[in-house]
Design a protein around this motif. Structure first.
Motif, short mmCIF file in Angstrom:
data_model
loop_
_atom_site.label_atom_id
_atom_site.label_comp_id
_atom_site.label_asym_id
_atom_site.label_seq_id
_atom_site.Cartn_x
_atom_site.Cartn_y
_atom_site.Cartn_z
N LEU A 210 20.62 -8.09 -22.41
CA LEU A 210 20.00 -8.86 -23.61
C LEU A 210 18.74 -8.90 -23.74
O LEU A 210 18.05 -8.67 -24.78
CB LEU A 210 20.87 -10.15 -23.27
CG LEU A 210 22.12 -10.17 -23.69
CD1 LEU A 210 22.70 -11.54 -23.42
CD2 LEU A 210 22.96 -9.91 -24.98
N LEU A 211 17.93 -8.76 -22.62
CA LEU A 211 16.58 -9.16 -22.47
C LEU A 211 15.91 -7.53 -23.16
O LEU A 211 14.95 -7.76 -23.95
CB LEU A 211 15.95 -9.29 -21.13
CG LEU A 211 14.71 -9.15 -21.00
CD1 LEU A 211 13.91 -10.48 -21.70
CD2 LEU A 211 14.32 -9.26 -19.52
N TYR A 212 16.36 -6.64 -22.57
CA TYR A 212 15.70 -5.15 -23.03
C TYR A 212 16.03 -5.02 -24.50
O TYR A 212 15.07 -4.59 -25.18
CB TYR A 212 16.21 -4.08 -22.30
CG TYR A 212 16.12 -4.20 -20.59
CD1 TYR A 212 14.90 -4.88 -20.24
CD2 TYR A 212 16.98 -3.88 -19.97
CE1 TYR A 212 14.95 -5.08 -18.91
CE2 TYR A 212 16.84 -3.85 -18.58
CZ TYR A 212 15.73 -4.33 -18.25
OH TYR A 212 15.71 -4.47 -16.76
N GLU A 213 17.07 -5.51 -25.22
CA GLU A 213 17.37 -5.36 -26.40
C GLU A 213 16.28 -6.17 -27.20
O GLU A 213 15.87 -5.89 -28.58
CB GLU A 213 18.93 -5.59 -26.85
CG GLU A 213 19.26 -5.29 -27.90
CD GLU A 213 20.72 -5.63 -28.41
OE1 GLU A 213 21.38 -6.16 -27.39
OE2 GLU A 213 21.23 -5.50 -29.46
N GLN A 214 16.06 -7.29 -26.98
CA GLN A 214 15.19 -8.13 -27.51
C GLN A 214 13.74 -7.63 -27.35
O GLN A 214 12.86 -8.06 -28.12
CB GLN A 214 15.37 -9.62 -26.84
CG GLN A 214 15.04 -10.76 -27.85
CD GLN A 214 15.60 -12.00 -27.80
OE1 GLN A 214 16.75 -12.04 -27.44
NE2 GLN A 214 15.06 -12.98 -27.33
#
Lengths: 407, 409
Positions: free
Chosen positions: B144-148
């Protein structure tokens, strides 16, 4: 590679496998103590103690210990299992003696009350972390179910309650009984000077007093119970199956490991063709864990909750077929090749060698070279595997299922 | 330390890299194919996760079973993974089986059977794997972090998105596979015990396809939100955060490596000391530098019980921000020894080095020799690291949490 051995008068064993061509060296203390050596009142103490060893000695604070390791560029850590606590470090050859000296100091820790209190928070956080990881939780619960009252079912981490209630004085008492030189092995592999290591150990460890340490070694075939733990917050069904296998002392353990690979390797095994290839379970793995005086085959399955009955039917069919027809020469040959290449790759780094070197001594008090391991794997034939299937009957298992399903 | 480096380019543009390691019996190789998550057509998020499995379900004249059995008989340890730019196929094995293993990979990459029935099974497995992410919050939070953090499409999760995976069409996925082996953008690397001339000759014959149109790179869009919380009934709050940094190609790469090492390189690092050792807030806390070709950052993870989540985040952010105010000589010295040791130990692992040399070539256009990296580490100084940090202070954070409660940012 040369094997070297020396034992101090107080029982501390020092072993080494010297490879002058290696670019690094690894050193570790293998302590024959773990969850199986604990009573319910001190559940989790072995693992907590492992953390506390990093908190230093009368001469070194916790922060100084960490800085000392890092000054040597050490890749270091420790782990605790049901029956061993292992401290290890890999370094460049020029730092080997320094890092070995540091470990030697840490094996006689202060176990200060202040450090004990702060570290308790870290242990409770670690317990909470694993609660959020059902793949670990299911193994822990399944082991307890399988071993029942046998000490191999003891939890390594302990519980919130047992760790919260633990006192520093209980830990000191446990330490004095288990961290005796005659219950420890100092092992080293790679590019290093064995004589110098022995001299250091003689100077620093000879004063450690021996203690009579015992462990009941009783084989246990398992409770063969089934239990369902419902957790509606989970997305997948996590299932762990355990059945009896062979101990580390049993020379047929190589055949048992190969059987585990034939059944549950992640590529081309019977579980793969029965469960993963047809997309019934995204994880279906089995392996043999040989322990002190006993052993278990573990299977871990992760699947859609709705597919659980079908997955378990297939597992039962795989075991029934295995007991009826055994394994083919072709299957065995494939498993052998996979295991041999894994051994070759792992042994190319001193750190990879250290673990098998230390464990071989802890369990069997003998040295097994890479070539001896290779020969033992090559010597297994299909009749050996059939014999294991006949004796151990893997179709009879303990099962723990964790997930949204209630049964 | 001075492993020998080989390089060769085929007529069709494919680049072969080799690093010989003496005294080993194994070899490890890697194919980097231009089919990473950022290159996939829109609405195909997760297709590479399907393709990683589908490729091995029958290739050349071998059925799915015959192919897997052929790999296993050779004792090949296989791994397939996807980054933003590449689909990567890795193998480690005893060096004597290398020619046979390369033949199998030539079939998998160039002649996969791509049967519709097998596609459906691969797709179902990919859906299951994605659903399993909900039971692994430590991994989920980083996805989720990398996507954001990264501008779309560079943060697209390789593991996929449920609606897109469930609707993924067979024909579109087969088309991706056919366009994937574009030799002018394919890298092959090998390390360990091998004969480079023999490997080059064999690959020249096995991979003689000409360049095709390949998959088209997209223009980056804007980044995601500053902070997102995903509620879940777990025992811990899982915190992921990331702050931008120059890429590995930057002149400051070694200063970045040293800064991350001071922050989180080992147990005497700032994060471990302040968050775990002094305050007992976490069991797991750590930060890493992650670099792509055009984007990079330092990511950090911590897991803690809900009542400590806010304090944990505050202490972590404070440690990031304090770094530019000063680093001791001893801290830098520890970081340098740690970096050099990692480097030398990596040089003993055929698997680690085959991945590193391929990554270097893609990201830098050349392979750094171990001696060069060692020299650059030696020349680092407290001043050079602080100068870098003062020029690039940690100010912009992307933060994600999963757990029973959110934090204030």
């Amino acid at each position: 590679m040369n094997f070297e051995y020396q034992k101090l008068d107080n029982g501390l064993t020092i072993i080494g496998e010297v490879d002058p061509l290696a670019q690094s060296a690894a050193v570790g203390f293998f302590v024959r103590t773990g969850a199986r050596d604990e009573t319910p009142q001190i559940s989790g103490v072995s693992h907590y103690l492992e953390h506390m060893l990093f908190k230093g000695t009368d001469a070194l604070s916790a922060l100084e210990v960490n800085a000392a390791f890092d000054r040597l560029g050490a890749k270091f850590n420790a782990f605790t299992s049901e029956e061993n606590t292992v401290y290890y470090a890999a370094v460049l050859p020029e730092y080997l003696m320094d890092v070995a000296g540091l470990w030697i100091q840490l094996m006689r820790p202060s176990l200060r009350n202040d450090d004990f209190d702060i570290e308790k928070n870290v242990i409770l956080e670690e317990i909470a972390m694993y609660k959020d990881l059902p793949q670990f939780e299911v193994m822990d619960q399944a082991r307890a179910l399988h071993f029942g009252t046998h000490p191999c079912g003891n939890s390594v981490l302990g519980t919130n309650e047992s760790v919260s209630a633990l006192t520093a004085s209980q830990m000191r008492s446990y330490f004095s009984k288990r961290y005796a030189p005659n219950n420890m092995v100092l092992a080293c592999s790679g590019n290093f000077d064995f004589k110098a290591l022995c001299q250091l150990a003689q100077e620093q460890c000879a004063a450690w007093g021996a203690v009579d340490t015992t462990r009941e070694l009783e084989d246990f075939r398992g409770t063969f119970r089934t239990k369902h733990l419902q957790n509606e917050n989970l997305a997948r069904q996590h299932i762990c199956l355990l059945s009896p296998a062979l101990s580390m002392q049993d020379p047929r353990r190589f055949a048992a490991s190969l059987l585990g690979m034939i059944l549950g390797d992640d590529s081309g095994s019977r579980y793969y063709w029965g469960l993963t290839e047809p997309a019934l379970a995204e994880i279906a793995a089995m392996q043999c864990e040989s322990m002190d005086g006993t052993g278990v085959f573990y299977s871990y399955l992760c699947c859609d909750p709705d597919k659980t009955p079908k997955v378990l039917d297939i597992i039962r069919n795989i075991f029934a077929e295995l007991e009826k027809t055994g394994v083919s020469e072709a299957e065995l040959e494939t498993a052998r090749n996979k295991m041999l290449s894994a051994v070759t790759i792992k042994c190319e780094q001193p750190m990879g060698r250290l673990v098998s070197l230390g464990f071989n001594w802890i369990y069997n008090c003998n040295y097994q070279s890479v070539q001896q391991n290779v020969d033992a794997i090559k010597a297994v034939n299909a009749a050996d595997i059939s014999d294991i299937i006949y004796r151990l009957k893997p179709s009879k298992f303990t099962m723990l299922s964790l997930g949204p399903n209630s049964d | 330390m001075n492993n020998t480096l080989d390089i060769y380019q085929l007529k069709n543009g494919m680049i072969l890299l080799g690093e010989r390691i003496e005294n080993v019996h194994s070899a490890s190789f890697q194919f980097l194919l231009p089919a990473g998550a950022s290159l996939l057509p829109d609405r195909c998020c997760g297709a590479s996760s399907v393709i990683n499995d589908w490729l091995f379900r029958g290739a050349g004249d071998r059925s799915s079973r015959e192919l897997i059995e052929a790999f296993d008989r050779l004792g090949v340890h296989r791994h397939a993974s996807t980054s933003a730019h590449h689909l990567s196929l890795n193998a480690s094995l005893e060096a004597g089986n290398l020619p046979s293993a390369l033949e199998l990979y030539a079939d998998v990459i160039g002649r996969p059977q791509l049967a519709a029935k097998q596609f459906e099974l691969s797709r179902q497995l990919a859906v299951s794997e994605l659903q399993g992410l909900d039971d692994d919050p430590r991994q989920k939070i980083m996805t989720l972090l990398y996507e954001q953090f990264y501008p779309d499409p560079f943060g697209r999760p390789a593991i996929g998105k449920l609606d897109q995976l469930q609707a993924l069409p067979f024909e579109r996925t087969a088309d991706i596979v056919k366009r994937m082996p574009d030799p002018s953008k394919t890298l092959f690397s090998i390390c360990g015990n091998y004969d480079f001339d023999a490997v080059c000759k064999q690959i020249e014959i096995l991979f003689d396809a000409q360049s095709n149109q390949g998959l088209i790179e997209k223009q980056p869009a804007s980044k995601g939100k500053h902070y997102s919380h995903f509620p879940s009934e777990g025992a811990q709050v899982h915190i992921g955060l990331m702050t931008p940094m120059p890429t590995v190609a930057s002149e400051f790469y070694y200063e970045i490596a040293a800064a991350v090492s001071v922050l989180s390189g080992s147990m005497s690092s700032r994060l471990f000391t302040e968050v775990r050792e002094k305050r007992g807030l976490c069991y797991a806390v750590g930060a890493n530098y992650r670099t792509m070709r055009d984007y990079a950052g330092i990511s950090c993870y911590a897991g803690t019980t809900p009542d400590k989540a806010q304090q944990t985040l505050d202490v972590i952010l404070e440690q990031f921000r304090l770094l530019k105010d000063g680093i001791s000589t001893d801290e830098l010295q520890r970081a340098k020894v740690g970096l050099k040791t990692s480097l030398i130990m990596q040089g003993e692992s055929t698997c680690a080095r085959s991945s590193s040399i391929a990554a270097d070539h893609f990201l830098l256009g050349r392979v750094r020799e171990l001696a060069e990296i060692r020299e650059k580490i030696e020349t680092l100084s407290v001043d050079s690291v602080l100068r870098f940090l003062q020029k690039h202070p940690f100010e912009d954070f992307t933060i994600v949490t999963i757990g029973p409660n959110a934090v204030t940012v």
